[in-house]
Design a protein around this motif. Structure first.
Motif, short mmCIF file in Angstrom:
data_model
loop_
_atom_site.label_atom_id
_atom_site.label_comp_id
_atom_site.label_asym_id
_atom_site.label_seq_id
_atom_site.Cartn_x
_atom_site.Cartn_y
_atom_site.Cartn_z
N GLU A 1 -20.62 -15.59 -11.48
CA GLU A 1 -19.28 -15.14 -11.06
C GLU A 1 -19.27 -14.31 -9.78
OE1 GLU A 1 -16.48 -14.33 -14.38
OE2 GLU A 1 -15.74 -12.71 -13.12
N ARG B 1 -16.40 -18.96 -9.71
CA ARG B 1 -16.18 -18.79 -11.15
C ARG B 1 -14.99 -17.88 -11.43
NH1 ARG B 1 -20.56 -18.26 -16.09
NH2 ARG B 1 -18.98 -18.14 -17.72
N LYS C 1 -21.58 -16.59 -20.90
CA LYS C 1 -21.14 -15.19 -21.00
C LYS C 1 -21.28 -14.75 -22.45
CE LYS C 1 -17.81 -14.64 -17.23
NZ LYS C 1 -16.39 -14.42 -16.87
N ASP D 1 -13.91 -22.75 -23.75
CA ASP D 1 -14.16 -21.58 -22.91
C ASP D 1 -15.33 -20.74 -23.39
OD1 ASP D 1 -13.77 -19.84 -20.81
OD2 ASP D 1 -12.35 -18.60 -21.89
N LEU E 1 -11.77 -19.04 -13.04
CA LEU E 1 -11.56 -19.07 -14.49
C LEU E 1 -10.83 -17.84 -14.99
CD1 LEU E 1 -15.09 -20.44 -15.46
CD2 LEU E 1 -12.95 -21.72 -15.45
N ASN E 2 -10.66 -16.85 -14.12
CA ASN E 2 -9.95 -15.63 -14.51
C ASN E 2 -8.44 -15.74 -14.32
OD1 ASN E 2 -12.40 -14.44 -15.14
ND2 ASN E 2 -12.67 -13.60 -13.08
N LYS F 1 -14.76 -26.66 -16.51
CA LYS F 1 -15.43 -25.36 -16.60
C LYS F 1 -16.90 -25.49 -16.21
CE LYS F 1 -16.56 -21.25 -18.97
NZ LYS F 1 -16.28 -20.22 -19.94
N1 GLY Z 1 -14.00 -17.15 -19.59
C1 GLY Z 1 -14.21 -17.20 -18.20
C2 GLY Z 1 -15.60 -17.51 -17.83
O1 GLY Z 1 -16.38 -17.98 -18.64
O2 GLY Z 1 -15.99 -17.28 -16.70
#
Ligand code: GLY
Length: 382
Positions: free
Chosen positions: A252, A256, A160, A154, A259-260, A242
């Motif tokens: 996001e 995306r 991020k 992750d 992933l939350n 991912k």
């Molecule tokens: N940890 C969630 C993301 O990378 O969007």
């Protein structure tokens, strides 16, 4: 209200997860990150460094990875000339002060706009190091070498970066991908059982948002008697899930947000635990957050009850329970109101209609959230 539904995500663009290198490129945004599944860390890292071109090389590690993981990259020739920056371990050090210390070390040791930084560590190091690199002299290149399962599947992947600020996790940061992320599962053998479980919660989340087959193989894996070969294959599959999402939506704006899943409730539990001096590993909070958010999924978006039950059984038996009583509801709710993902003061969730059927931008009010917390306490027995 459902703004977008993505069905059977992993069927949208199948690709091999067994390849050694896969690059993630979004032509519109130039967001590019090379993910390398390495079997020979020193050679892979040396090659990745050579591809970057740089004038001065820096390695960022925390006090734990400097001791335990630096020896594993000792044979990587370019690192012999590198300047090592060591920061405190654990999330407490993911601060503006540490960031400032890293900028200072870069500046005092010949860092220029053409320097390169290697982040060797877990999510704290890759997040903070990525942010330090992204901002020093308006941005230098960096490579992530994640050393925990959590950062492999992750944190280190997807661009991020950031630090905690004013008591809020990852409050300040930027999206900026590493030049390369080198995944070497040899590091997994250096981790204790709790850190394996912590990272595995993010893998379970990836299973829930991808396919029934992957979700099922994750539930069948024995976390008490780890088969590292099998884990390596599951990690590759997890990272591929991912990456496919990040490729589609690096900043996001839409998918995306899948992933939350588990993170709105999970971050609130994590913050409550921290405030009460009962600090929990991130993945444990995500696992408990999944219990909460799959309940909402079951209630509002049709997630099947039997799959809710099977996932909860797995979480209960591997993660135990974080206890709180109804006096903490207001505080948990307050933490959720501070979540970065909220819009117009509404608390935002990602929910599922089934495994792989993603409903982003689901907003809930206080009553629904308190009901979710009642469910968690009842089902987890606290
Ligand atoms: N940890 C969630 C993301 O990378 O969007």
């Amino acid at each position: 209200m459902v703004f977008a539904i993505y069905k059977n995500l992993s069927e949208k663009a199948a690709f091999s997860v067994r390849k050694t290198i896969f690059a993630v490129i979004n032509m519109e945004t130039d967001f590019m990150q090379q993910i390398i599944l390495s079997e020979d860390l020193n050679t892979t890292l040396a090659d990745a460094i050579a591809r970057c071109g740089y004038d001065k090389l820096f390695v960022l590690a925390d006090s734990t990875t400097a001791r335990l993981c630096m020896p594993l990259v000792e044979a990587c020739a370019p690192l012999r000339e590198a300047h090592l920056i060591v920061i405190g371990a654990t999330d407490e050090h993911k601060t503006l002060q540490t960031l400032s210390d890293v900028w200072t070390e870069l500046g005092h040791n010949g860092g220029t706009r053409h320097s390169l930084m290697i982040n060797l560590g877990g999510g704290m190091v890759t997040d903070l190091g990525g942010f330090a690199a992204s901002t020093f002299k308006r941005g230098i290149k960096y490579i992530n070498v994640p050393t925990t399962l959590l950062s492999m599947v992750d944190a280190a992947v997807g661009g991020k970066t950031g630090i905690n600020f004013n008591g809020l996790k990852n409050e300040i940061g930027v999206f900026n991908p590493a030049q390369a992320v080198i995944l070497d599962t040899a590091f997994l053998k250096t981790l204790d059982a709790r850190n394996i479980c912590s990272g595995y919660a993010e893998m379970l989340k990836h299973g829930l948002i991808s396919t029934e087959a992957h979700w099922r193989e994750l539930l069948e894996f024995d976390l008490r008697d780890i088969d590292y070969r099998r884990l390596q294959a599951l990690v590759a599959e997890s990272v591929a899930i991912k990456e496919r999402i990040v490729k589609e939506d690096p900043f996001e704006k839409g998918i995306r947000k899948a992933l939350n899943l588990g993170h709105t409730a999970g971050h609130a539990i994590e913050s409550l635990a921290l405030e009460q001096g009962r600090t929990q590993l991130h993945g444990y909070a995500v696992a408990w957050g999944l219990v909460c958010e799959l309940y909402l999924s079951c209630k509002y978006t049709g997630f099947p009850k039997d799959k809710l039950r099977q996932t909860i059984d797995f979480i209960k038996s591997n993660y135990g329970v974080f206890t709180f009583d109804c006096k903490s509801y207001e505080q948990l709710y307050a933490f959720m109101t501070h979540d970065k993902k909220n819009t117009s003061g509404q608390i935002n969730f990602t929910l599922l209609g089934d495994v792989g059927q993603i409903h982003i931008n689901q907003t809930m009010g206080k009553e629904e959230i308190f009901d979710m917390l009642d469910f968690y306490r009842e089902t987890m027995g606290c």
